[in-house]
Design a protein around this motif. Structure first.
Motif: not given
Length: 188
Positions: A72-81, A99-102, A107-117
């Motif tokens: 998922p990090i690879a996906d988020k980096l590829l899409v986000g960057l 939609p780009a900002l959404a 992607e950042l929020f859910i990554s943080g949420l997963r880390e927290f959980l």
């Protein structure tokens, strides 16, 4: 003796996807249409590797915590960057930024949420809709990359980007609702 996760082919493919991001971004940033075509080809290979690494990991029974973290990090980096780069080079219109900002926010929020959980042993499983969301994001970005090379794709790229944005927000809400009971201090 078990093979190290760092030498398993599926994880090496995921790592290669991460390493491919820098050349894709650099090629797009040149502004040269021929190099943009090369960026598109490299991007398509990187995007396709998202399916390939998962397929091989399951087929060869080489799933690992490292792979579950890296994919998922690879996906988020590829899409986000790439979203940031396409905004920078003017490929995204002002309306496309919604939609780009959404996408970036989710992607950042859910990554943080997963880390927290993760600290609570709660796992947010990837849903089938989230997999489709990633596919639509990757396809939309490919068409946006292709648009300056093959004019006339702007409507298709806009529609795909907005669909990706809607799916991104929808799946983000699903994850947030699924995690809501675990966000109370009483539960943690």
């Amino acid at each position: 003796m078990a093979q190290s996760p760092l030498t398993q082919i599926p994880n090496l493919i995921t790592i290669a996807r991460i390493l491919a991001i820098a050349p894709v971004i650099a090629l797009v940033m040149t502004g040269d249409p021929n190099l943009r075509l090369l960026a598109l080809i490299l991007y398509i290979l990187a995007a396709a590797s998202d399916w390939l690494d998962g397929y091989l990991a399951r087929k060869w029974n080489q799933t690992s915590p490292l792979g579950r973290m890296l994919d998922p990090i690879a996906d988020k980096l590829l899409v986000g960057l790439l979203v940031v780069t396409l905004a920078w080079d003017g490929s995204l219109s002002a309306w496309d930024m919604i939609p780009a900002l959404a996408i970036l926010f989710r992607e950042l929020f859910i990554s943080g949420l997963r880390e927290f959980l993760g600290n609570t042993k709660v796992v947010l499983k990837v849903t089938q809709l989230a997999k489709w969301k990633t596919t639509v994001q990757l396809a939309a970005l490919a068409i946006i990359l292709l648009d300056p090379i093959v004019p006339g794709l702007a409507l298709v790229s806009d529609l795909l980007l907005w669909l990706a944005g809607i799916l991104t927000v929808w799946t983000g809400m699903q994850y947030l609702l699924a995690s809501w009971p675990h966000l109370s201090d009483d539960v943690l």
